[in-house]
Design a protein around this motif. Structure first.
Motif, PDB file in Angstrom:
ATOM      1  N   ASP A 138       0.917  -1.153   0.029  1.00 35.40           N
ATOM      2  CA  ASP A 138      -0.031  -0.051  -0.021  1.00 35.40           C
ATOM      3  C   ASP A 138       0.828   1.326   0.057  1.00 35.40           C
ATOM      4  O   ASP A 138       0.519   2.543  -0.109  1.00 35.40           O
ATOM      5  N   ILE A 139       2.254   1.076   0.205  1.00 37.50           N
ATOM      6  CA  ILE A 139       2.999   2.300   0.228  1.00 37.50           C
ATOM      7  C   ILE A 139       3.900   2.347  -1.010  1.00 37.50           C
ATOM      8  O   ILE A 139       4.627   1.578  -1.408  1.00 37.50           O
ATOM      9  N   ASP A 140       3.742   3.717  -1.629  1.00 35.88           N
ATOM     10  CA  ASP A 140       4.215   4.064  -3.019  1.00 35.88           C
ATOM     11  C   ASP A 140       5.592   5.108  -2.560  1.00 35.88           C
ATOM     12  O   ASP A 140       5.075   6.053  -2.691  1.00 35.88           O
ATOM     13  N   SER A 141       6.448   4.410  -2.332  1.00 38.17           N
ATOM     14  CA  SER A 141       7.574   5.398  -2.023  1.00 38.17           C
ATOM     15  C   SER A 141       8.099   6.314  -3.165  1.00 38.17           C
ATOM     16  O   SER A 141       8.669   7.276  -2.684  1.00 38.17           O
ATOM     17  N   LYS A 142       7.927   5.954  -4.329  1.00 35.10           N
ATOM     18  CA  LYS A 142       8.351   6.515  -5.334  1.00 35.10           C
ATOM     19  C   LYS A 142       7.460   7.932  -5.372  1.00 35.10           C
ATOM     20  O   LYS A 142       8.104   9.140  -5.739  1.00 35.10           O
ATOM     21  N   ARG A 143       6.098   7.847  -5.183  1.00 45.31           N
ATOM     22  CA  ARG A 143       5.354   8.850  -5.174  1.00 45.31           C
ATOM     23  C   ARG A 143       5.045   9.365  -4.081  1.00 45.31           C
ATOM     24  O   ARG A 143       4.413  10.450  -3.828  1.00 45.31           O
ATOM     25  N   MET A 144       5.667   8.904  -2.980  1.00 44.33           N
ATOM     26  CA  MET A 144       5.505   9.265  -1.493  1.00 44.33           C
ATOM     27  C   MET A 144       4.078   9.302  -1.039  1.00 44.33           C
ATOM     28  O   MET A 144       3.393  10.269  -0.522  1.00 44.33           O
ATOM     29  N   MET A 145       3.221   8.198  -1.545  1.00 45.18           N
ATOM     30  CA  MET A 145       1.770   8.031  -1.254  1.00 45.18           C
ATOM     31  C   MET A 145       1.583   6.850  -0.538  1.00 45.18           C
ATOM     32  O   MET A 145       2.188   5.852  -0.760  1.00 45.18           O
ATOM     33  N   ILE A 146       0.648   6.904   0.210  1.00 45.16           N
ATOM     34  CA  ILE A 146      -0.071   5.847   0.981  1.00 45.16           C
ATOM     35  C   ILE A 146      -1.150   5.558   0.622  1.00 45.16           C
ATOM     36  O   ILE A 146      -2.374   6.338   0.631  1.00 45.16           O
ATOM     37  N   TYR A 147      -1.680   4.374  -0.055  1.00 44.42           N
ATOM     38  CA  TYR A 147      -3.072   3.950  -0.342  1.00 44.42           C
ATOM     39  C   TYR A 147      -3.797   3.189   0.559  1.00 44.42           C
ATOM     40  O   TYR A 147      -3.552   2.146   0.952  1.00 44.42           O
ATOM     41  N   ILE A 148      -4.923   3.696   1.278  1.00 41.90           N
ATOM     42  CA  ILE A 148      -5.914   3.134   2.024  1.00 41.90           C
ATOM     43  C   ILE A 148      -6.908   2.524   1.661  1.00 41.90           C
ATOM     44  O   ILE A 148      -7.813   3.297   1.040  1.00 41.90           O
ATOM     45  N   VAL A 149      -7.509   1.356   1.636  1.00 41.46           N
ATOM     46  CA  VAL A 149      -8.623   0.600   0.930  1.00 41.46           C
ATOM     47  C   VAL A 149      -9.702   0.764   2.166  1.00 41.46           C
ATOM     48  O   VAL A 149      -9.282  -0.006   3.185  1.00 41.46           O
ATOM     49  N   ARG A 150     -10.531   1.416   1.900  1.00 43.11           N
ATOM     50  CA  ARG A 150     -11.531   1.525   3.191  1.00 43.11           C
ATOM     51  C   ARG A 150     -12.656   0.187   3.039  1.00 43.11           C
ATOM     52  O   ARG A 150     -12.832  -0.119   1.820  1.00 43.11           O
ATOM     53  N   VAL A 151     -12.940  -0.334   4.165  1.00 40.31           N
ATOM     54  CA  VAL A 151     -13.960  -1.315   4.250  1.00 40.31           C
ATOM     55  C   VAL A 151     -15.331  -0.763   3.899  1.00 40.31           C
ATOM     56  O   VAL A 151     -16.008  -1.496   3.353  1.00 40.31           O
ATOM     57  N   CYS A 152     -15.751   0.202   4.557  1.00 42.08           N
ATOM     58  CA  CYS A 152     -16.995   0.657   4.721  1.00 42.08           C
ATOM     59  C   CYS A 152     -17.665   1.331   3.354  1.00 42.08           C
ATOM     60  O   CYS A 152     -18.501   1.398   3.092  1.00 42.08           O
ATOM     61  N   ALA A 153     -16.403   1.844   2.572  1.00 44.84           N
ATOM     62  CA  ALA A 153     -16.777   2.529   1.478  1.00 44.84           C
ATOM     63  C   ALA A 153     -15.948   1.794   0.343  1.00 44.84           C
ATOM     64  O   ALA A 153     -14.710   1.719   0.512  1.00 44.84           O
ATOM     65  N   PRO A 154     -16.433   1.792  -0.886  1.00 44.61           N
ATOM     66  CA  PRO A 154     -15.784   1.134  -1.955  1.00 44.61           C
ATOM     67  C   PRO A 154     -14.627   2.014  -2.693  1.00 44.61           C
ATOM     68  O   PRO A 154     -14.670   2.170  -3.970  1.00 44.61           O
ATOM     69  N   ASN A 155     -14.195   2.996  -2.135  1.00 45.02           N
ATOM     70  CA  ASN A 155     -13.011   3.904  -2.533  1.00 45.02           C
ATOM     71  C   ASN A 155     -11.720   3.883  -1.826  1.00 45.02           C
ATOM     72  O   ASN A 155     -11.557   3.081  -0.903  1.00 45.02           O
ATOM     73  N   ILE A 156     -10.537   4.486  -2.647  1.00 44.89           N
ATOM     74  CA  ILE A 156      -9.425   4.239  -2.088  1.00 44.89           C
ATOM     75  C   ILE A 156      -8.928   5.726  -1.646  1.00 44.89           C
ATOM     76  O   ILE A 156      -9.165   6.570  -2.166  1.00 44.89           O
ATOM     77  N   LYS A 157      -8.480   5.796  -0.207  1.00 46.23           N
ATOM     78  CA  LYS A 157      -8.032   6.977   0.336  1.00 46.23           C
ATOM     79  C   LYS A 157      -6.560   7.350  -0.081  1.00 46.23           C
ATOM     80  O   LYS A 157      -5.862   6.261   0.353  1.00 46.23           O
ATOM     81  N   LYS A 158      -6.139   8.374  -0.429  1.00 44.11           N
ATOM     82  CA  LYS A 158      -4.637   8.611  -0.830  1.00 44.11           C
ATOM     83  C   LYS A 158      -4.277   9.540   0.240  1.00 44.11           C
ATOM     84  O   LYS A 158      -4.707  10.708   0.523  1.00 44.11           O
ATOM     85  N   VAL A 159      -3.235   9.284   0.988  1.00 40.58           N
ATOM     86  CA  VAL A 159      -2.557  10.133   2.133  1.00 40.58           C
ATOM     87  C   VAL A 159      -1.409  10.340   1.802  1.00 40.58           C
ATOM     88  O   VAL A 159      -0.512   9.603   1.286  1.00 40.58           O
ATOM     89  N   LEU A 160      -0.789  11.525   2.492  1.00 39.08           N
ATOM     90  CA  LEU A 160       0.825  11.839   2.253  1.00 39.08           C
ATOM     91  C   LEU A 160       1.014  12.036   1.080  1.00 39.08           C
ATOM     92  O   LEU A 160       1.612  12.552   0.405  1.00 39.08           O
TER      93      LEU A 160
END
Length: 58
Positions: free
Chosen positions: A36-58
């Motif tokens: 879930d950690i993309d070190s090249k883009r400095m992003m963390i992808y969080i897959v939510r259980v309650c909603a069918p979308n992906i939250k991108k942080v940092l």
């Protein structure tokens, strides 16, 4: 901020800083995997259980 500085364990300190700086919920951090950690883009992808979308942080 005292809780962030009181930990001597590097792994625990990194997790606390991650939670605090990105605004993640504890349940999101617990489910975090290395893929879930993309070190090249400095992003963390969080897959939510309650909603069918992906939250991108940092």
């Amino acid at each position: 901020m005292k809780i962030l500085n009181d930990h001597s364990n590097t792994k625990h300190k990194a997790i606390l800083y991650l939670i605090y700086s990105s605004g993640l919920r504890v349940s999101e951090v617990v489910r975090l995997k290395a893929k879930d950690i993309d070190s090249k883009r400095m992003m963390i992808y969080i897959v939510r259980v309650c909603a069918p979308n992906i939250k991108k942080v940092l």
